[in-house]
Design a protein around this motif. Sequence first.
Motif, PDB file in Angstrom:
ATOM      1  N   UNK A 220       0.836  -1.197   0.000  1.00 24.45           N
ATOM      2  CA  UNK A 220       0.000   0.000   0.000  1.00 24.45           C
ATOM      3  C   UNK A 220       0.875   1.254   0.000  1.00 24.45           C
ATOM      4  N   UNK A 221       1.924   1.246   0.794  1.00 27.88           N
ATOM      5  CA  UNK A 221       2.850   2.383   0.821  1.00 27.88           C
ATOM      6  C   UNK A 221       3.584   2.497  -0.508  1.00 27.88           C
ATOM      7  N   UNK A 222       3.977   1.370  -1.084  1.00 34.08           N
ATOM      8  CA  UNK A 222       4.658   1.391  -2.382  1.00 34.08           C
ATOM      9  C   UNK A 222       3.742   1.974  -3.457  1.00 34.08           C
ATOM     10  N   UNK A 223       2.479   1.580  -3.445  1.00 34.21           N
ATOM     11  CA  UNK A 223       1.517   2.133  -4.406  1.00 34.21           C
ATOM     12  C   UNK A 223       1.329   3.628  -4.202  1.00 34.21           C
ATOM     13  N   UNK A 224       1.337   4.048  -2.960  1.00 34.80           N
ATOM     14  CA  UNK A 224       1.230   5.473  -2.650  1.00 34.80           C
ATOM     15  C   UNK A 224       2.415   6.246  -3.232  1.00 34.80           C
ATOM     16  N   UNK A 225       3.611   5.730  -3.045  1.00 36.16           N
ATOM     17  CA  UNK A 225       4.805   6.406  -3.580  1.00 36.16           C
ATOM     18  C   UNK A 225       4.727   6.472  -5.097  1.00 36.16           C
ATOM     19  N   UNK A 226       4.303   5.393  -5.734  1.00 37.72           N
ATOM     20  CA  UNK A 226       4.154   5.382  -7.188  1.00 37.72           C
ATOM     21  C   UNK A 226       3.150   6.442  -7.634  1.00 37.72           C
ATOM     22  N   UNK A 227       1.988   6.445  -6.999  1.00 39.00           N
ATOM     23  CA  UNK A 227       0.922   7.388  -7.359  1.00 39.00           C
ATOM     24  C   UNK A 227       1.372   8.835  -7.175  1.00 39.00           C
ATOM     25  N   UNK A 228       1.973   9.134  -6.044  1.00 42.48           N
ATOM     26  CA  UNK A 228       2.403  10.507  -5.762  1.00 42.48           C
ATOM     27  C   UNK A 228       3.540  10.934  -6.693  1.00 42.48           C
ATOM     28  N   UNK A 229       4.432  10.017  -7.018  1.00 41.11           N
ATOM     29  CA  UNK A 229       5.532  10.327  -7.945  1.00 41.11           C
ATOM     30  C   UNK A 229       4.981  10.589  -9.339  1.00 41.11           C
ATOM     31  N   UNK A 230       4.045   9.779  -9.775  1.00 43.22           N
ATOM     32  CA  UNK A 230       3.431   9.974 -11.095  1.00 43.22           C
ATOM     33  C   UNK A 230       2.705  11.313 -11.149  1.00 43.22           C
ATOM     34  N   UNK A 231       1.939  11.617 -10.142  1.00 40.11           N
ATOM     35  CA  UNK A 231       1.227  12.899 -10.110  1.00 40.11           C
ATOM     36  C   UNK A 231       2.199  14.070 -10.158  1.00 40.11           C
ATOM     37  N   UNK A 232       3.291  13.943  -9.442  1.00 35.13           N
ATOM     38  CA  UNK A 232       4.274  15.033  -9.428  1.00 35.13           C
ATOM     39  C   UNK A 232       4.944  15.171 -10.787  1.00 35.13           C
ATOM     40  N   UNK A 233       5.237  14.039 -11.422  1.00 37.68           N
ATOM     41  CA  UNK A 233       5.840  14.082 -12.758  1.00 37.68           C
ATOM     42  C   UNK A 233       4.912  14.811 -13.725  1.00 37.68           C
ATOM     43  N   UNK A 234       3.632  14.499 -13.676  1.00 35.91           N
ATOM     44  CA  UNK A 234       2.670  15.155 -14.562  1.00 35.91           C
ATOM     45  C   UNK A 234       2.533  16.640 -14.235  1.00 35.91           C
ATOM     46  N   UNK A 235       2.579  16.972 -12.971  1.00 36.80           N
ATOM     47  CA  UNK A 235       2.515  18.382 -12.536  1.00 36.80           C
ATOM     48  C   UNK A 235       3.671  19.179 -13.119  1.00 36.80           C
ATOM     49  N   UNK A 236       4.888  18.663 -12.958  1.00 34.76           N
ATOM     50  CA  UNK A 236       6.057  19.370 -13.474  1.00 34.76           C
ATOM     51  C   UNK A 236       6.095  19.370 -15.001  1.00 34.76           C
ATOM     52  N   UNK A 237       5.571  18.322 -15.603  1.00 39.88           N
ATOM     53  CA  UNK A 237       5.531  18.250 -17.050  1.00 39.88           C
ATOM     54  C   UNK A 237       4.716  19.404 -17.634  1.00 39.88           C
ATOM     55  N   UNK A 238       3.649  19.788 -16.957  1.00 43.27           N
ATOM     56  CA  UNK A 238       2.857  20.928 -17.391  1.00 43.27           C
ATOM     57  C   UNK A 238       3.679  22.213 -17.418  1.00 43.27           C
ATOM     58  N   UNK A 239       4.512  22.421 -16.413  1.00 41.73           N
ATOM     59  CA  UNK A 239       5.379  23.597 -16.388  1.00 41.73           C
ATOM     60  C   UNK A 239       6.434  23.527 -17.487  1.00 41.73           C
ATOM     61  N   UNK A 240       6.970  22.336 -17.711  1.00 40.14           N
ATOM     62  CA  UNK A 240       7.994  22.190 -18.751  1.00 40.14           C
ATOM     63  C   UNK A 240       7.410  22.498 -20.120  1.00 40.14           C
ATOM     64  N   UNK A 241       6.207  22.027 -20.387  1.00 40.00           N
ATOM     65  CA  UNK A 241       5.558  22.308 -21.663  1.00 40.00           C
ATOM     66  C   UNK A 241       5.369  23.801 -21.826  1.00 40.00           C
ATOM     67  N   UNK A 242       4.920  24.441 -20.767  1.00 45.03           N
ATOM     68  CA  UNK A 242       4.707  25.884 -20.832  1.00 45.03           C
ATOM     69  C   UNK A 242       6.026  26.601 -21.088  1.00 45.03           C
ATOM     70  N   UNK A 243       7.075  26.210 -20.401  1.00 43.67           N
ATOM     71  CA  UNK A 243       8.391  26.832 -20.576  1.00 43.67           C
ATOM     72  C   UNK A 243       8.899  26.602 -22.001  1.00 43.67           C
ATOM     73  N   UNK A 244       8.681  25.407 -22.538  1.00 43.79           N
ATOM     74  CA  UNK A 244       9.114  25.100 -23.908  1.00 43.79           C
ATOM     75  C   UNK A 244       8.320  25.917 -24.940  1.00 43.79           C
ATOM     76  N   UNK A 245       7.026  26.079 -24.679  1.00 45.65           N
ATOM     77  CA  UNK A 245       6.175  26.773 -25.663  1.00 45.65           C
ATOM     78  C   UNK A 245       6.332  28.281 -25.618  1.00 45.65           C
ATOM     79  N   UNK A 246       6.892  28.810 -24.552  1.00 42.67           N
ATOM     80  CA  UNK A 246       7.031  30.261 -24.445  1.00 42.67           C
ATOM     81  C   UNK A 246       8.377  30.758 -24.988  1.00 42.67           C
ATOM     82  N   UNK A 247       9.140  29.884 -25.581  1.00 41.45           N
ATOM     83  CA  UNK A 247      10.448  30.301 -26.132  1.00 41.45           C
ATOM     84  C   UNK A 247      10.438  30.289 -27.619  1.00 41.45           C
TER      85      UNK A 247
END
Length: 166
Positions: A139-166
């Motif tokens: 259960x803890x391992x699944x939690x770490x996976x879920x939270x890591x995936x969510x964070x990756x997607x969160x930061x990916x949104x910023x990266x896309x924005x940074x890439x598109x604004x240049x």
Amino acid sequence: MGYALMRALLVALAVATFAAGPWPAEAAQPSKFAAKDSAEIQDCIKSKPGKEEACIGIVSEPCLNRDETKSTADMNACVDRELAVWDDILNETFRRLRDKLDAQQKEKLRDMQRAWIVSKEKTCAFYWDYFQGTMASPMAASCVNRETARRALFLLGFLVDADSSK
């Protein structure tokens, strides 16, 4: 343009950027995960603009549902396969985003990530505190996976924005 549509477009652009090929850091390191697991997650993200969180579990859940997956160690191994991919996406996205920021933004990004790590650790450790048994581990391992995936997607949104604004 609505928020959901804008986010979907940004994430789709990020996935296209991510799928374009390995980054220099990736090319220099041996793979920590199966290429097919990475491809499955990346393909899923591309196919679900605005609904990328639906991709969390696409590697681990089928593994967990196999008849031969019985022990806690087997369950953890299933989740760890997927976590390796999300962790790689998160780390590479963080590095690429950081490289696009000014000094003040870099410091704030670092501080934000450090706070998130503490939050993730406390959140996922609560499974041990609450259940106090063998099942707390997967259960803890699944939690770490879920939270890591969510964070990756969160930061990916910023990266896309940074890439598109240049």
